[in-house]
Design a protein around this motif. Structure first.
Motif, PDB file in Angstrom:
ATOM      1  N   ALA A 128       0.787  -1.388  -0.119  1.00  0.00           N
ATOM      2  CA  ALA A 128       0.133   0.223  -0.005  1.00  0.00           C
ATOM      3  C   ALA A 128       0.719   1.342  -0.027  1.00  0.00           C
ATOM      4  CB  ALA A 128      -0.786  -0.004   1.269  1.00  0.00           C
ATOM      5  N   ARG A 129       1.871   1.238   0.762  1.00  0.00           N
ATOM      6  CA  ARG A 129       2.819   2.566   0.944  1.00  0.00           C
ATOM      7  C   ARG A 129       3.440   2.738  -0.407  1.00  0.00           C
ATOM      8  NH1 ARG A 129       3.771   0.699   6.310  1.00  0.00           N
ATOM      9  NH2 ARG A 129       5.720  -0.362   5.832  1.00  0.00           N
ATOM     10  N   ARG A 130       3.988   1.615  -1.090  1.00  0.00           N
ATOM     11  CA  ARG A 130       4.507   1.675  -2.382  1.00  0.00           C
ATOM     12  C   ARG A 130       3.950   2.126  -3.405  1.00  0.00           C
ATOM     13  NH1 ARG A 130       9.258  -1.635  -4.485  1.00  0.00           N
ATOM     14  NH2 ARG A 130       9.922  -1.897  -2.354  1.00  0.00           N
ATOM     15  N   LEU A 131       2.621   1.755  -3.678  1.00  0.00           N
ATOM     16  CA  LEU A 131       1.508   1.986  -4.632  1.00  0.00           C
ATOM     17  C   LEU A 131       0.807   3.285  -4.018  1.00  0.00           C
ATOM     18  CD1 LEU A 131       0.328  -1.354  -5.448  1.00  0.00           C
ATOM     19  CD2 LEU A 131       2.329   0.029  -6.699  1.00  0.00           C
ATOM     20  N   VAL A 132       1.020   3.714  -3.137  1.00  0.00           N
ATOM     21  CA  VAL A 132       0.130   5.039  -2.655  1.00  0.00           C
ATOM     22  C   VAL A 132      -1.303   4.601  -2.676  1.00  0.00           C
ATOM     23  CG1 VAL A 132       0.045   7.567  -2.608  1.00  0.00           C
ATOM     24  CG2 VAL A 132       2.073   6.322  -3.427  1.00  0.00           C
ATOM     25  N   VAL A 133      -1.895   3.482  -2.124  1.00  0.00           N
ATOM     26  CA  VAL A 133      -3.142   3.077  -1.816  1.00  0.00           C
ATOM     27  C   VAL A 133      -3.257   2.748  -0.668  1.00  0.00           C
ATOM     28  CG1 VAL A 133      -3.229   2.396  -4.414  1.00  0.00           C
ATOM     29  CG2 VAL A 133      -2.616   0.645  -2.832  1.00  0.00           C
ATOM     30  N   SER A 134      -4.593   2.451  -0.330  1.00  0.00           N
ATOM     31  CA  SER A 134      -5.041   2.184   1.123  1.00  0.00           C
ATOM     32  C   SER A 134      -4.617   0.583   1.351  1.00  0.00           C
ATOM     33  CB  SER A 134      -6.464   1.961   1.264  1.00  0.00           C
ATOM     34  OG  SER A 134      -7.108   1.244   0.700  1.00  0.00           O
ATOM     35  N   PRO A 135      -4.282   0.078   2.663  1.00  0.00           N
ATOM     36  CA  PRO A 135      -3.957  -0.946   2.974  1.00  0.00           C
ATOM     37  C   PRO A 135      -5.226  -2.191   2.299  1.00  0.00           C
ATOM     38  CG  PRO A 135      -3.288  -0.131   4.807  1.00  0.00           C
ATOM     39  CD  PRO A 135      -3.927   0.955   3.848  1.00  0.00           C
ATOM     40  N   LEU A 136      -6.329  -1.824   2.613  1.00  0.00           N
ATOM     41  CA  LEU A 136      -7.363  -2.446   2.007  1.00  0.00           C
ATOM     42  C   LEU A 136      -7.385  -2.606   0.567  1.00  0.00           C
ATOM     43  CD1 LEU A 136      -9.983  -4.122   2.802  1.00  0.00           C
ATOM     44  CD2 LEU A 136     -11.168  -1.959   2.619  1.00  0.00           C
ATOM     45  N   THR A 137      -7.220  -1.610  -0.178  1.00  0.00           N
ATOM     46  CA  THR A 137      -6.884  -1.787  -1.670  1.00  0.00           C
ATOM     47  C   THR A 137      -5.877  -2.657  -1.981  1.00  0.00           C
ATOM     48  OG1 THR A 137      -7.786   0.541  -2.038  1.00  0.00           O
ATOM     49  CG2 THR A 137      -6.695  -0.548  -3.858  1.00  0.00           C
ATOM     50  N   ALA A 138      -4.852  -2.683  -1.208  1.00  0.00           N
ATOM     51  CA  ALA A 138      -3.524  -3.487  -1.668  1.00  0.00           C
ATOM     52  C   ALA A 138      -4.075  -5.134  -1.369  1.00  0.00           C
ATOM     53  CB  ALA A 138      -2.359  -3.197  -0.663  1.00  0.00           C
ATOM     54  N   LYS A 139      -4.859  -5.227  -0.264  1.00  0.00           N
ATOM     55  CA  LYS A 139      -5.232  -6.635   0.059  1.00  0.00           C
ATOM     56  C   LYS A 139      -6.361  -6.993  -1.000  1.00  0.00           C
ATOM     57  CE  LYS A 139      -7.642  -9.223   3.545  1.00  0.00           C
ATOM     58  NZ  LYS A 139      -7.920  -9.343   5.039  1.00  0.00           N
ATOM     59  N   THR A 140      -6.974  -6.116  -1.605  1.00  0.00           N
ATOM     60  CA  THR A 140      -8.072  -6.421  -2.579  1.00  0.00           C
ATOM     61  C   THR A 140      -7.364  -6.928  -3.883  1.00  0.00           C
ATOM     62  OG1 THR A 140      -9.667  -5.233  -1.759  1.00  0.00           O
ATOM     63  CG2 THR A 140     -10.099  -5.539  -4.132  1.00  0.00           C
ATOM     64  N   HIS A 141      -6.130  -6.025  -4.412  1.00  0.00           N
ATOM     65  CA  HIS A 141      -5.400  -6.679  -5.392  1.00  0.00           C
ATOM     66  C   HIS A 141      -4.929  -7.888  -5.214  1.00  0.00           C
ATOM     67  CE1 HIS A 141      -5.876  -3.028  -7.659  1.00  0.00           C
ATOM     68  NE2 HIS A 141      -5.313  -2.115  -6.797  1.00  0.00           N
ATOM     69  N   VAL A 142      -4.100  -8.104  -4.146  1.00  0.00           N
ATOM     70  CA  VAL A 142      -3.638  -9.540  -3.864  1.00  0.00           C
ATOM     71  C   VAL A 142      -4.555 -10.706  -3.921  1.00  0.00           C
ATOM     72  CG1 VAL A 142      -2.370 -10.756  -1.972  1.00  0.00           C
ATOM     73  CG2 VAL A 142      -1.639  -8.556  -2.319  1.00  0.00           C
ATOM     74  N   SER A 143      -5.961 -10.365  -3.462  1.00  0.00           N
ATOM     75  CA  SER A 143      -6.691 -11.588  -3.170  1.00  0.00           C
ATOM     76  C   SER A 143      -7.264 -11.455  -4.701  1.00  0.00           C
ATOM     77  CB  SER A 143      -8.005 -10.933  -2.350  1.00  0.00           C
ATOM     78  OG  SER A 143      -7.776 -11.012  -1.140  1.00  0.00           O
ATOM     79  N   ARG A 144      -7.603 -10.564  -5.580  1.00  0.00           N
ATOM     80  CA  ARG A 144      -8.062 -10.850  -6.805  1.00  0.00           C
ATOM     81  C   ARG A 144      -6.879 -11.773  -7.669  1.00  0.00           C
ATOM     82  NH1 ARG A 144     -10.784  -5.096  -7.890  1.00  0.00           N
ATOM     83  NH2 ARG A 144     -12.686  -5.521  -6.844  1.00  0.00           N
ATOM     84  N   THR A 145      -5.514 -11.224  -7.344  1.00  0.00           N
ATOM     85  CA  THR A 145      -4.453 -11.948  -8.161  1.00  0.00           C
ATOM     86  C   THR A 145      -4.678 -13.479  -7.926  1.00  0.00           C
ATOM     87  OG1 THR A 145      -3.311  -9.934  -8.195  1.00  0.00           O
ATOM     88  CG2 THR A 145      -2.181 -11.780  -8.591  1.00  0.00           C
TER      89      THR A 145
END
Length: 173
Positions: A128-145
């Protein structure tokens, strides 16, 4: 649900038992954590290949074991502190089953980026910090992947990142 398995069991070894659990469609939500007195590369490699979500040595402290189970339930992969990213990189390099050439073709560019960051060992918060998004958004991307690639957990996502060539040993993004 989480199952703790000893790698050396009398009737059926833990690796074979793990393959049975992870290969059973009715048990697809069950996570396996391997426990062993041996921290040998081959055991770690085969445990991950068999679908284990974690690998711990038996002298792990009880509070650490509880944290490990909670981490695996949350969908994270867990390796004993002595088991390093080097093992994952070596595992991927020695993989018996090459990834399909188009394995990542169903992923968006952002999902590939997230997969690469998971591959180098970043947590959802770090992604999330690296991509400048929320931790929830990062988790969503990981889950979808994970869903798109059929990965049971982050450990398998890391392996796929290396097998597909998205991440290389020593690469830090």
């Amino acid at each position: 649900d989480v199952v703790l398995m000893d790698i050396r069991m009398p009737a059926l070894d833990g690796l074979a038992a793990t393959r049975r659990v992870t290969g059973d469609e009715e048990l697809r939500d069950v996570k396996v954590v391997m426990l062993t007195t041996f921290e040998l590369d081959e055991y770690v490699f085969e445990a991950i290949r068999s679908g284990a979500s974690g690998f711990l040595v038996k002298d792990t402290e009880p509070d650490e074991l509880l944290r490990a189970v909670r981490a695996v339930v949350a969908g994270d992969a867990l390796l004993s502190p002595g088991v390093t990213r080097r093992l994952i990189a070596e595992f991927a390099a020695r993989s018996k089953e090459p990834a399909a050439a188009d394995a990542l073709s169903h992923l968006t560019e952002r999902e590939r980026e997230v997969m690469a960051l998971v591959g180098i060992g970043l947590s959802n918060e770090e992604i999330a910090r690296r991509l400048v998004v929320s931790p929830l958004t990062a988790k969503t991307h990981v889950s979808r992947t994970m869903v798109k690639l059929g990965a049971r957990d982050r450990a398998q996502l890391v392996v796929l990142a290396y097998e597909s060539g998205l991440v290389r040993p020593g690469w830090l993004g």
